[in-house]
Design an enzyme around this catalytic site. Structure first.
Site, mmCIF file in Angstrom:
data_model
loop_
_atom_site.group_PDB
_atom_site.id
_atom_site.type_symbol
_atom_site.label_atom_id
_atom_site.label_comp_id
_atom_site.label_asym_id
_atom_site.label_seq_id
_atom_site.Cartn_x
_atom_site.Cartn_y
_atom_site.Cartn_z
ATOM 1 N N TYR A 56 45.692 -100.176 16.427
ATOM 2 C CA TYR A 56 45.072 -99.601 17.630
ATOM 3 C C TYR A 56 43.805 -100.382 17.997
ATOM 4 O O TYR A 56 42.794 -100.313 17.303
ATOM 5 C CB TYR A 56 44.742 -98.118 17.437
ATOM 6 N N HIS A 120 53.997 -98.538 9.615
ATOM 7 C CA HIS A 120 53.841 -98.315 11.051
ATOM 8 C C HIS A 120 54.981 -98.923 11.883
ATOM 9 O O HIS A 120 55.128 -100.128 11.955
ATOM 10 C CB HIS A 120 52.504 -98.924 11.500
HETATM 11 P P1 NAD Z 1 49.270 -88.267 23.751
HETATM 12 O O1 NAD Z 1 50.547 -87.696 24.197
HETATM 13 O O2 NAD Z 1 48.437 -87.533 22.792
HETATM 14 O O3 NAD Z 1 48.492 -88.563 25.090
HETATM 15 C C1 NAD Z 1 47.252 -89.118 25.155
HETATM 16 C C2 NAD Z 1 46.851 -89.067 26.621
HETATM 17 O O4 NAD Z 1 46.607 -87.708 26.965
HETATM 18 C C3 NAD Z 1 45.573 -89.829 26.876
HETATM 19 O O5 NAD Z 1 45.693 -90.451 28.142
HETATM 20 C C4 NAD Z 1 44.537 -88.724 26.939
HETATM 21 O O6 NAD Z 1 43.431 -89.068 27.745
HETATM 22 C C5 NAD Z 1 45.327 -87.604 27.537
HETATM 23 N N1 NAD Z 1 44.776 -86.280 27.250
HETATM 24 C C6 NAD Z 1 44.504 -85.737 26.041
HETATM 25 N N2 NAD Z 1 43.977 -84.506 26.190
HETATM 26 C C7 NAD Z 1 43.924 -84.285 27.529
HETATM 27 C C8 NAD Z 1 43.481 -83.192 28.330
HETATM 28 N N3 NAD Z 1 42.989 -82.080 27.810
HETATM 29 N N4 NAD Z 1 43.590 -83.311 29.678
HETATM 30 C C9 NAD Z 1 44.098 -84.432 30.252
HETATM 31 N N5 NAD Z 1 44.531 -85.492 29.550
HETATM 32 C C10 NAD Z 1 44.438 -85.413 28.202
HETATM 33 O O7 NAD Z 1 49.570 -89.735 23.224
HETATM 34 P P2 NAD Z 1 48.998 -90.590 22.049
HETATM 35 O O8 NAD Z 1 47.514 -90.683 22.082
HETATM 36 O O9 NAD Z 1 49.799 -91.838 22.098
HETATM 37 O O10 NAD Z 1 49.473 -89.827 20.744
HETATM 38 C C11 NAD Z 1 48.583 -89.121 19.946
HETATM 39 C C12 NAD Z 1 48.260 -89.874 18.662
HETATM 40 O O11 NAD Z 1 49.410 -89.956 17.848
HETATM 41 C C13 NAD Z 1 47.812 -91.335 18.841
HETATM 42 O O12 NAD Z 1 46.450 -91.409 19.186
HETATM 43 C C14 NAD Z 1 48.140 -91.887 17.476
HETATM 44 O O13 NAD Z 1 47.135 -91.520 16.568
HETATM 45 C C15 NAD Z 1 49.428 -91.153 17.135
HETATM 46 N N6 NAD Z 1 50.632 -91.925 17.493
HETATM 47 C C16 NAD Z 1 51.217 -92.660 16.509
HETATM 48 C C17 NAD Z 1 52.314 -93.444 16.811
HETATM 49 C C18 NAD Z 1 52.926 -94.263 15.718
HETATM 50 O O14 NAD Z 1 52.543 -94.123 14.573
HETATM 51 N N7 NAD Z 1 53.860 -95.116 16.001
HETATM 52 C C19 NAD Z 1 52.825 -93.482 18.104
HETATM 53 C C20 NAD Z 1 52.236 -92.695 19.086
HETATM 54 C C21 NAD Z 1 51.132 -91.921 18.755
#
Ligand code: NAD
Length: 317
Positions: A56, A120
Site C-alpha cells: 500500500y 498477499h
Molecule cells: P473499502 O470498501 O473499505 O472502501 C474504501 C473507500 O470507502 C474509500 O474511498 C473511503 O474514503 C470510503 N469510505 C470509507 N468510509 C466512508 C464513509 N463513512 N463515507 C464515505 N466514504 C467512505 O475498500 P478498501 O479500503 O479497499 O478495503 C478496506 C481495507 O481492506 C483496505 O484498506 C485494506 O486494508 C484491506 N484490503 C485488503 C486487500 C487484500 O489483502 N488483497 C484487498 C482489499 C482491501
C-alpha cells in the site's frame, strides 16, 4: 463495539476493523496527520484490528501506521500485514524475500511481532510455491514467536481451498477476502461453512467494493467492468434520491453477517471512521436494504477476477 472470535486464533476482533490502504494514498493523496488521527480515533472507538501491507503506497501505509501507533500500548490492538506484493505488478513469494519483507515491515511498524501475517494476493503466485516455500518460511518465524497466525488473501475465491486443502491443519488460520461479500456480490457466502469447518477466521474487506458503493465512486484503477460500475452507480443514485447513505448500508450489510469475524473498511478521515463506527450501532433499515438489493439484482454476483489463469474464478461480467 462488538467483538467476534477470529476462527481458532484466540483473537477477539472488533466486528468493524481498520483498513490502512488509504494511508498509502490508495484513493486520494492524504494528509499524513489526518491519517494518524484517523487511526487513533479508530482505536479510541474500540476498533482493535488494523490491516496494512508493504504494497500500500509502496511502504507508505506501513510507515504512517507505524507513526500512528508509536506510544500506543502494543497489547491494545492486533496488527496484520502482508508479504509477497511490493508495488504494482511486483510479486516475490520466495522464502528469502518474504522473510526480509517481514522484518522490514516490523521496522516500519515499530514492532517485532505481527499478530496476523498474510501472503498477499496469492492469485498472482504459483500456489505450489505458497504451499511448499512461502508458508514454511513464515512458519519458522511463527515458531520463533515473531508471528501469531498466518493468513492468505486473494480476490478469486478458488485460491482459498486450493491452498487450505494442501497444508496441514493450523498452518493457515485466517483468510482475507475482498469485494466478495458486499451488497452487490455475496459470492463468499457459500464458502463460509467450509471455512468454519476448518476453523479458519474470515476477514472480509472492502464492504463498499473498494469505493463502488460510495458517493465518490470507484477509483480509476478499479478492476470492475462497466456493467458492474453502472449497476453500483444506480444503487448509489437510488440511495441519494431517497436521502439515504449507501456507504452506511454497505457497512451495515457486511458487518451484520455473523459468520464473518470482521469487516475491514478503509478511510483516512477521522470523521468517516466516527461515522462508520456509529453506523454499526444503528438499527438496519431492512426495508431500504431490500429496495437497494432489488436495484442491484441485475448485477448481483457479477464479479471480476485477476491473477494467473489457473487461479482465476469463473466470472459473470
Ligand atoms: P473499502 O470498501 O473499505 O472502501 C474504501 C473507500 O470507502 C474509500 O474511498 C473511503 O474514503 C470510503 N469510505 C470509507 N468510509 C466512508 C464513509 N463513512 N463515507 C464515505 N466514504 C467512505 O475498500 P478498501 O479500503 O479497499 O478495503 C478496506 C481495507 O481492506 C483496505 O484498506 C485494506 O486494508 C484491506 N484490503 C485488503 C486487500 C487484500 O489483502 N488483497 C484487498 C482489499 C482491501
Amino acid at each position: 463495539m462488538h467483538y467476534r472470535q477470529l476462527g481458532r486464533t484466540g483473537l477477539k476482533v472488533s466486528v468493524l476493523s481498520y483498513g490502512a490502504s488509504p494511508l498509502g494514498n490508495a484513493f486520494r493523496t492524504i494528509d499524513d496527520g489526518e491519517g494518524i488521527r484517523t487511526v487513533r480515533t479508530a482505536l479510541a472507538l474500540g476498533i482493535n484490528f488494523l490491516d496494512t501491507s508493504p504494497h500500500y503506497g509502496t511502504t507508505k501505509s506501513e510507515t504512517v501506521l507505524g507513526r500512528a501507533l508509536s506510544g500506543v500500548p502494543r497489547d491494545s490492538y492486533y496488527l496484520a500485514t502482508k508479504v509477497g506484493q511490493y508495488g504494482e505488478g511486483n510479486f516475490d513469494f520466495s522464502a528469502k524475500r518474504v522473510t526480509e519483507s517481514f522484518n522490514e515491515s516490523c521496522q516500519r511498524l515499530g514492532t517485532d511481532y505481527i499478530d496476523v501475517l498474510h501472503c498477499h494476493d496469492i492469485e498472482f503466485a504459483d500456489l505450489n510455491q505458497i504451499v511448499s516455500e512461502t508458508l514454511p518460511a513464515l512458519a519458522k518465524l511463527k515458531a520463533a514467536g515473531r508471528i501469531g497466525h498466518l493468513g492468505i488473501t486473494g480476490l478469486p475465491l478458488k485460491v482459498f481451498p486450493a491452498v487450505l486443502d494442501c497444508v496441514p491443519s493450523g498452518t493457515v488460520e485466517a483468510i482475507l477476502s475482498f469485494c466478495r461479500y458486499c451488497l452487490n456480490d455475496t459470492g463468499l457466502e457459500p464458502m463460509l461453512p467450509y471455512l468454519h469447518e476448518k476453523g479458519i477466521g474470515v476477514i472480509n474487506a472492502s464492504a463498499t467494493g473498494m469505493g463502488l458503493l460510495t458517493e465518490r465512486g470507484a477509483p480509476v484503477w478499479h478492476p470492475a467492468p462497466k456493467p458492474i460500475m453502472d449497476g453500483c452507480r444506480r444503487a448509489v443514485e437510488y440511495c441519494a434520491s431517497v436521502g439515504a447513505d449507501i456507504t452506511k448500508l454497505a457497512i451495515q450489510f457486511a458487518v451484520h453477517h455473523p459468520g464473518i469475524a470482521t469487516t475491514l473498511v478503509g478511510t483516512a478521515s477521522p470523521e468517516n471512521i466516527r461515522k462508520n463506527v456509529a453506523y454499526i450501532e444503528e438499527p438496519i433499515d431492512f426495508e431500504l436494504m431490500a429496495k437497494v438489493l432489488a436495484v442491484l439484482k441485475p448485477i448481483h454476483n457479477h464479479n471480476f477476477t485477476r491473477g494467473r489463469p489457473e487461479n482465476r474464478d469463473a466470472i459473470i461480467p
